[in-house]
Design a protein around this motif. Sequence first.
Motif, PDB file in Angstrom:
ATOM      1  N   ASP A 190     -24.477   4.594 -22.290  1.00  0.00           N
ATOM      2  CA  ASP A 190     -23.948   3.535 -21.437  1.00  0.00           C
ATOM      3  C   ASP A 190     -24.645   2.218 -21.770  1.00  0.00           C
ATOM      4  OD1 ASP A 190     -22.438   2.648 -18.993  1.00  0.00           O
ATOM      5  OD2 ASP A 190     -24.503   2.228 -18.348  1.00  0.00           O
ATOM      6  N   GLY A 191     -23.878   1.150 -21.928  1.00  0.00           N
ATOM      7  CA  GLY A 191     -24.437  -0.160 -22.267  1.00  0.00           C
ATOM      8  C   GLY A 191     -25.435  -0.660 -21.245  1.00  0.00           C
ATOM      9  N   PHE A 192     -25.172  -0.394 -19.969  1.00  0.00           N
ATOM     10  CA  PHE A 192     -26.090  -0.847 -18.926  1.00  0.00           C
ATOM     11  C   PHE A 192     -27.420  -0.102 -19.015  1.00  0.00           C
ATOM     12  CE2 PHE A 192     -27.682  -1.016 -14.491  1.00  0.00           C
ATOM     13  CZ  PHE A 192     -27.872  -2.389 -14.421  1.00  0.00           C
ATOM     14  N   TYR A 193     -27.359   1.188 -19.335  1.00  0.00           N
ATOM     15  CA  TYR A 193     -28.572   1.981 -19.514  1.00  0.00           C
ATOM     16  C   TYR A 193     -29.407   1.426 -20.675  1.00  0.00           C
ATOM     17  CZ  TYR A 193     -31.502   5.900 -20.993  1.00  0.00           C
ATOM     18  OH  TYR A 193     -32.560   6.684 -21.386  1.00  0.00           O
ATOM     19  N   VAL A 194     -28.753   1.117 -21.783  1.00  0.00           N
ATOM     20  CA  VAL A 194     -29.447   0.541 -22.944  1.00  0.00           C
ATOM     21  C   VAL A 194     -30.076  -0.792 -22.554  1.00  0.00           C
ATOM     22  CG1 VAL A 194     -29.136  -0.396 -25.274  1.00  0.00           C
ATOM     23  CG2 VAL A 194     -27.988   1.736 -24.621  1.00  0.00           C
ATOM     24  N   TYR A 195     -29.317  -1.618 -21.843  1.00  0.00           N
ATOM     25  CA  TYR A 195     -29.841  -2.907 -21.385  1.00  0.00           C
ATOM     26  C   TYR A 195     -31.097  -2.720 -20.530  1.00  0.00           C
ATOM     27  CZ  TYR A 195     -30.399  -7.011 -18.474  1.00  0.00           C
ATOM     28  OH  TYR A 195     -30.945  -8.073 -17.801  1.00  0.00           O
ATOM     29  N   GLN A 196     -31.022  -1.803 -19.567  1.00  0.00           N
ATOM     30  CA  GLN A 196     -32.166  -1.568 -18.672  1.00  0.00           C
ATOM     31  C   GLN A 196     -33.399  -1.123 -19.448  1.00  0.00           C
ATOM     32  OE1 GLN A 196     -30.357   1.230 -15.894  1.00  0.00           O
ATOM     33  NE2 GLN A 196     -30.609  -0.282 -14.254  1.00  0.00           N
ATOM     34  N   ARG A 197     -33.220  -0.217 -20.395  1.00  0.00           N
ATOM     35  CA  ARG A 197     -34.355   0.311 -21.156  1.00  0.00           C
ATOM     36  C   ARG A 197     -34.983  -0.770 -22.044  1.00  0.00           C
ATOM     37  NH1 ARG A 197     -35.142   5.899 -21.729  1.00  0.00           N
ATOM     38  NH2 ARG A 197     -37.034   5.125 -22.730  1.00  0.00           N
ATOM     39  N   LEU A 198     -34.157  -1.555 -22.724  1.00  0.00           N
ATOM     40  CA  LEU A 198     -34.706  -2.613 -23.575  1.00  0.00           C
ATOM     41  C   LEU A 198     -35.356  -3.706 -22.728  1.00  0.00           C
ATOM     42  CD1 LEU A 198     -31.951  -2.899 -26.326  1.00  0.00           C
ATOM     43  CD2 LEU A 198     -34.174  -1.764 -26.484  1.00  0.00           C
ATOM     44  N   ASN A 199     -34.742  -4.029 -21.609  1.00  0.00           N
ATOM     45  CA  ASN A 199     -35.299  -5.025 -20.694  1.00  0.00           C
ATOM     46  C   ASN A 199     -36.658  -4.567 -20.156  1.00  0.00           C
ATOM     47  OD1 ASN A 199     -35.099  -7.527 -19.282  1.00  0.00           O
ATOM     48  ND2 ASN A 199     -34.604  -6.384 -17.429  1.00  0.00           N
ATOM     49  N   ALA A 200     -36.775  -3.277 -19.839  1.00  0.00           N
ATOM     50  CA  ALA A 200     -38.044  -2.727 -19.347  1.00  0.00           C
ATOM     51  C   ALA A 200     -39.144  -2.824 -20.405  1.00  0.00           C
ATOM     52  CB  ALA A 200     -37.853  -1.274 -18.926  1.00  0.00           C
ATOM     53  N   GLU A 201     -38.746  -2.850 -21.680  1.00  0.00           N
ATOM     54  CA  GLU A 201     -39.705  -2.998 -22.783  1.00  0.00           C
ATOM     55  C   GLU A 201     -39.988  -4.469 -23.095  1.00  0.00           C
ATOM     56  OE1 GLU A 201     -41.384  -0.615 -24.462  1.00  0.00           O
ATOM     57  OE2 GLU A 201     -40.513   0.916 -23.160  1.00  0.00           O
ATOM     58  N   GLY A 202     -39.376  -5.376 -22.332  1.00  0.00           N
ATOM     59  CA  GLY A 202     -39.593  -6.808 -22.539  1.00  0.00           C
ATOM     60  C   GLY A 202     -38.798  -7.397 -23.683  1.00  0.00           C
ATOM     61  N   ILE A 203     -37.708  -6.748 -24.066  1.00  0.00           N
ATOM     62  CA  ILE A 203     -36.864  -7.228 -25.171  1.00  0.00           C
ATOM     63  C   ILE A 203     -35.625  -7.884 -24.580  1.00  0.00           C
ATOM     64  CG2 ILE A 203     -35.574  -6.575 -27.234  1.00  0.00           C
ATOM     65  CD1 ILE A 203     -37.467  -4.091 -27.363  1.00  0.00           C
ATOM     66  N   PRO A 204     -35.520  -9.217 -24.691  1.00  0.00           N
ATOM     67  CA  PRO A 204     -34.341  -9.905 -24.150  1.00  0.00           C
ATOM     68  C   PRO A 204     -33.099  -9.636 -24.997  1.00  0.00           C
ATOM     69  CG  PRO A 204     -35.906 -11.488 -25.091  1.00  0.00           C
ATOM     70  CD  PRO A 204     -36.493 -10.131 -25.255  1.00  0.00           C
ATOM     71  N   ILE A 205     -31.980  -9.492 -24.332  1.00  0.00           N
ATOM     72  CA  ILE A 205     -30.708  -9.177 -24.985  1.00  0.00           C
ATOM     73  C   ILE A 205     -29.727 -10.308 -24.712  1.00  0.00           C
ATOM     74  CG2 ILE A 205     -28.761  -7.583 -24.959  1.00  0.00           C
ATOM     75  CD1 ILE A 205     -30.850  -5.516 -23.916  1.00  0.00           C
ATOM     76  N   LYS A 206     -29.037 -10.720 -25.741  1.00  0.00           N
ATOM     77  CA  LYS A 206     -28.015 -11.754 -25.580  1.00  0.00           C
ATOM     78  C   LYS A 206     -26.728 -11.138 -25.023  1.00  0.00           C
ATOM     79  CE  LYS A 206     -26.393 -15.758 -28.015  1.00  0.00           C
ATOM     80  NZ  LYS A 206     -26.509 -16.512 -29.231  1.00  0.00           N
ATOM     81  N   SER A 207     -26.304  -9.981 -25.593  1.00  0.00           N
ATOM     82  CA  SER A 207     -25.112  -9.300 -25.088  1.00  0.00           C
ATOM     83  C   SER A 207     -25.053  -7.876 -25.619  1.00  0.00           C
ATOM     84  CB  SER A 207     -23.834 -10.045 -25.492  1.00  0.00           C
ATOM     85  OG  SER A 207     -23.646  -9.963 -26.902  1.00  0.00           O
ATOM     86  N   ILE A 208     -24.309  -7.036 -24.894  1.00  0.00           N
ATOM     87  CA  ILE A 208     -23.986  -5.683 -25.342  1.00  0.00           C
ATOM     88  C   ILE A 208     -22.485  -5.520 -25.161  1.00  0.00           C
ATOM     89  CG2 ILE A 208     -24.258  -3.210 -24.944  1.00  0.00           C
ATOM     90  CD1 ILE A 208     -27.012  -3.714 -23.872  1.00  0.00           C
ATOM     91  N   THR A 209     -21.786  -5.184 -26.251  1.00  0.00           N
ATOM     92  CA  THR A 209     -20.337  -5.036 -26.176  1.00  0.00           C
ATOM     93  C   THR A 209     -19.876  -3.800 -26.945  1.00  0.00           C
ATOM     94  OG1 THR A 209     -20.085  -6.504 -28.086  1.00  0.00           O
ATOM     95  CG2 THR A 209     -19.818  -7.503 -25.929  1.00  0.00           C
ATOM     96  N   PRO A 210     -18.854  -3.103 -26.426  1.00  0.00           N
ATOM     97  CA  PRO A 210     -18.266  -2.009 -27.192  1.00  0.00           C
ATOM     98  C   PRO A 210     -17.460  -2.582 -28.360  1.00  0.00           C
ATOM     99  CG  PRO A 210     -17.289  -2.164 -24.993  1.00  0.00           C
ATOM    100  CD  PRO A 210     -18.281  -3.255 -25.113  1.00  0.00           C
ATOM    101  N   ASP A 211     -17.476  -1.878 -29.501  1.00  0.00           N
ATOM    102  CA  ASP A 211     -16.756  -2.350 -30.679  1.00  0.00           C
ATOM    103  C   ASP A 211     -16.392  -1.155 -31.553  1.00  0.00           C
ATOM    104  OD1 ASP A 211     -17.112  -3.422 -33.757  1.00  0.00           O
ATOM    105  OD2 ASP A 211     -16.146  -4.894 -32.463  1.00  0.00           O
ATOM    106  N   ASN A 212     -15.133  -0.743 -31.552  1.00  0.00           N
ATOM    107  CA  ASN A 212     -14.654   0.358 -32.403  1.00  0.00           C
ATOM    108  C   ASN A 212     -15.564   1.582 -32.363  1.00  0.00           C
ATOM    109  OD1 ASN A 212     -12.410  -1.114 -33.259  1.00  0.00           O
ATOM    110  ND2 ASN A 212     -13.558  -2.075 -34.902  1.00  0.00           N
TER     111      ASN A 212
END
Length: 116
Positions: free
Chosen positions: A41-63
């Motif tokens: 799940d994109g939100f799960y990935v976002y939460q995990r990377l955010n918890a590691e202090g890694i800022p994300i610009k965007s997460i999008t599904p693509d093919n």
Amino acid sequence: MLSILTLSLAALMLVIFVPSLFRNETALQIRVSRQGTTLPDGFYVYQRLNAEGIPIKSITPDNDSLVIRFDTQEQSIAAEKVLHQMLPYGFDISQFNPPGSSQLMNRLSLRKQSVG
């Protein structure tokens, strides 16, 4: 008078469009590499990377993949390490290059070679 206006317009176009050609934005792509595995799940990935202090610009599904965009190469490298720990089996995590990006850079380099 017309040439000053033309030069001003050309300079404005350069200021607006050239930075977008050479921005440092990078992206990772997560694909399923084993049958029966589903994308995280994109939100799960976002939460995990955010918890590691890694800022994300965007997460999008693509093919049948997830594309995660970052502002810098350093963020992308850090995220790739975390993702390999977080998603160890059944996933292919690699740098993402949009289909048109390499064609544009090839055209620009060919133009530069023919001029120079």
